[in-house]
Write a protein that holds these residues in place. Structure first.
Motif, short mmCIF file in Angstrom:
data_model
loop_
_atom_site.label_atom_id
_atom_site.label_comp_id
_atom_site.label_asym_id
_atom_site.label_seq_id
_atom_site.Cartn_x
_atom_site.Cartn_y
_atom_site.Cartn_z
N VAL A 241 0.84 -1.20 0.00
CA VAL A 241 0.00 0.00 0.00
C VAL A 241 0.88 1.25 0.00
CG1 VAL A 241 -1.88 1.26 1.14
CG2 VAL A 241 -1.93 -1.23 1.08
N SER A 242 1.99 1.21 0.73
CA SER A 242 2.91 2.36 0.72
C SER A 242 3.49 2.57 -0.68
CB SER A 242 4.05 2.16 1.72
OG SER A 242 3.54 2.15 3.03
N GLU A 243 3.85 1.46 -1.32
CA GLU A 243 4.39 1.52 -2.68
C GLU A 243 3.34 2.13 -3.62
OE1 GLU A 243 5.69 -1.79 -5.99
OE2 GLU A 243 5.72 -2.44 -3.91
N SER A 244 2.10 1.72 -3.44
CA SER A 244 1.02 2.23 -4.29
C SER A 244 0.76 3.72 -4.03
CB SER A 244 -0.24 1.40 -4.05
OG SER A 244 -1.27 1.82 -4.90
N ILE A 245 0.88 4.14 -2.78
CA ILE A 245 0.73 5.57 -2.47
C ILE A 245 1.86 6.36 -3.14
CG2 ILE A 245 0.83 7.33 -0.61
CD1 ILE A 245 -0.57 5.25 1.23
N ARG A 246 3.08 5.81 -3.07
CA ARG A 246 4.22 6.46 -3.73
C ARG A 246 3.98 6.58 -5.24
NH1 ARG A 246 6.18 9.80 -1.84
NH2 ARG A 246 7.75 9.83 -3.47
N ALA A 247 3.47 5.49 -5.83
CA ALA A 247 3.20 5.50 -7.28
C ALA A 247 2.14 6.55 -7.62
CB ALA A 247 2.76 4.11 -7.72
N ALA A 248 1.15 6.67 -6.74
CA ALA A 248 0.08 7.65 -6.98
C ALA A 248 0.64 9.07 -6.95
CB ALA A 248 -1.02 7.50 -5.93
N VAL A 249 1.53 9.33 -5.99
CA VAL A 249 2.14 10.66 -5.88
C VAL A 249 2.94 10.95 -7.14
CG1 VAL A 249 3.82 12.06 -4.62
CG2 VAL A 249 2.25 10.58 -3.36
N SER A 250 3.72 9.97 -7.58
CA SER A 250 4.56 10.17 -8.77
C SER A 250 3.71 10.45 -10.00
CB SER A 250 5.41 8.92 -9.05
OG SER A 250 6.12 8.56 -7.90
N SER A 251 2.58 9.73 -10.13
CA SER A 251 1.75 9.91 -11.33
C SER A 251 1.06 11.27 -11.33
CB SER A 251 0.71 8.80 -11.43
OG SER A 251 -0.33 9.00 -10.50
N GLU A 252 0.91 11.87 -10.14
CA GLU A 252 0.27 13.19 -10.08
C GLU A 252 1.25 14.32 -10.37
OE1 GLU A 252 -1.55 13.16 -6.19
OE2 GLU A 252 -2.65 11.36 -6.76
N GLN A 253 2.55 13.99 -10.22
CA GLN A 253 3.54 15.06 -10.37
C GLN A 253 3.85 15.38 -11.83
OE1 GLN A 253 6.57 13.61 -7.80
NE2 GLN A 253 5.81 14.71 -6.02
#
Lengths: 253, 253
Positions: A241-253
């Motif tokens: 879930v942490s990895e997925s949160i990180r991926a979400a942040v990256s995709s928004e940037q």
């Protein structure tokens, strides 16, 4: 006046039955169940039967049985002229073996013994033609102002998303409770936080509402958390879930 | 009358400041911040300063800065005779460099601009002796009846559990929203289900409240769901959380 017959006696049947009992413009003609025992809660207020041969003519037949049984049940209704609908999030409309087919899917989790306010529940409907759609819309609007036209494909997607917000969210609560118990902490302490977590998404998107070590890439705290988790399944969930949160942040940037 | 000084100007500082402004038995003597700009929201109602040399004697200093800055900030308070507390879920009491140390941890998520009802929030307190504990208890009770004695170790565990019910739950909402968007479905449709998911754990344990394909080992539905997920991260979450639900069911049997 719309006449309906409810097929099935489980949670969805019970909640729909109770809700329709309070509606003047809808009458429940019959409830059909597998056993007399299962029909007991309904028989004071409606005709009941365990035999499909006894099914009367009504405007709409609502099949509330489990996904695996819908097709077979609908075969018993292949000769009726009424509209046959199921209430499943996962099954296509085409599974129905009747001449007129539709879907009447209340998007909610139904708990035995807990009354629901249907007026807040979105009802997703689908039919094969405009007349049947209108009929389902009138039926739906007797319960809730939130009637949505959702196709079978969309409904499948919605049902899958519902697994995340309902089943998986509840499992996050379960996991938190297990973590609390390792240190003799009462899980109730977390309930106000849970309430506020949900409150927040009333006025923020989930992206905006996201906080915690993963979203701010606080590697030290995440490592400390992982070290603090003894259960390997908890560790796995934390990591993914942490990895997925990180991926979400990256995709928004 | 308890006199306090708040150090920091972020979300926790702002919410505590607002809450204490409404309490007759507590007076906020000063707010200390890094910049004049950050102190603006406080200066109408309290003295403010950017200089630790200007800190006045009070009963309790409440450090609300980020975890990484707590130690350094507390060094500036090493000569005070008042009780110094931090408000962090993750940091030990011992990190404080003052002579009297404690923790005042309101277990809640604080959002900028959203008022919170402190009377529902559990406040976890910790001190080194009975007198300091009593002082924190009086301060806490001015805001909330829910005051809990939680050790530094327990607080770490609680904070980790909070990540699951807050950060990870919110990420389930985020993921559901992404899934909805693949099929042009409005995420708002799921909000009544989210509300009910939380409602349920008011009278059921998370174990009792668990529903869905994983808990009933409905392999066919789970496989269909996995096939329906396009995003590999969504698939991973689906797999791990389902696996964890299965493990939970097995451990209960």
């Amino acid at each position: 006046m719309i006449s309906i017959t409810i097929i099935g006696t489980g949670n969805v049947a019970t909640h729909l039955f109770r809700a329709f009992q309070g509606i003047d413009s809808v009458t429940v003609a019959q409830v059909i169940g597998r056993t007399k025992e299962s029909l007991k809660p309904f028989k004071q207020e409606s005709k009941t039967s365990t035999h499909y041969e006894e099914i009367e003519d009504v405007d709409i037949y609502i099949i509330t049985v489990s996904d695996a049984a819908i097709k077979e049940v609908s075969e018993h209704l292949s000769h009726t002229t009424g509209l046959v609908v199921h209430t499943s999030g996962a099954m296509a409309k085409s599974i129905l073996q009747s001449s007129r087919k539709g879907v009447f899917y209340p998007l909610q989790t139904f708990t035995k013994g807990k009354t629901l306010d249907f007026s807040t529940i979105p009802i997703c409907i689908e039919a094969e033609n405009q007349d049947d759609y209108k009929l389902l819309e009138v039926l739906g609007k007797s319960l809730s102002p939130h009637i949505h036209h959702i196709s079978s494909d969309q409904r499948k997607t919605l049902h899958l998303a519902a697994v995340f917000v309902n089943n998986f969210t509840n499992h996050m609560f379960y996991t938190a409770k297990e973590i609390c118990e390792t240190d003799n902490i009462n899980f109730d302490l977390l309930k106000p936080l849970i309430t506020e977590t949900v409150e927040k998404i009333r006025f923020l998107t989930p992206e905006e509402a996201q906080t915690g070590p993963a979203v701010r890439n606080d590697v030290a705290t995440m490592q400390r958390h992982l070290d603090g988790l003894e259960n390997s399944m908890h560790k796995k969930i934390y990591q993914i879930v942490s990895e997925s949160i990180r991926a979400a942040v990256s995709s928004e940037q």
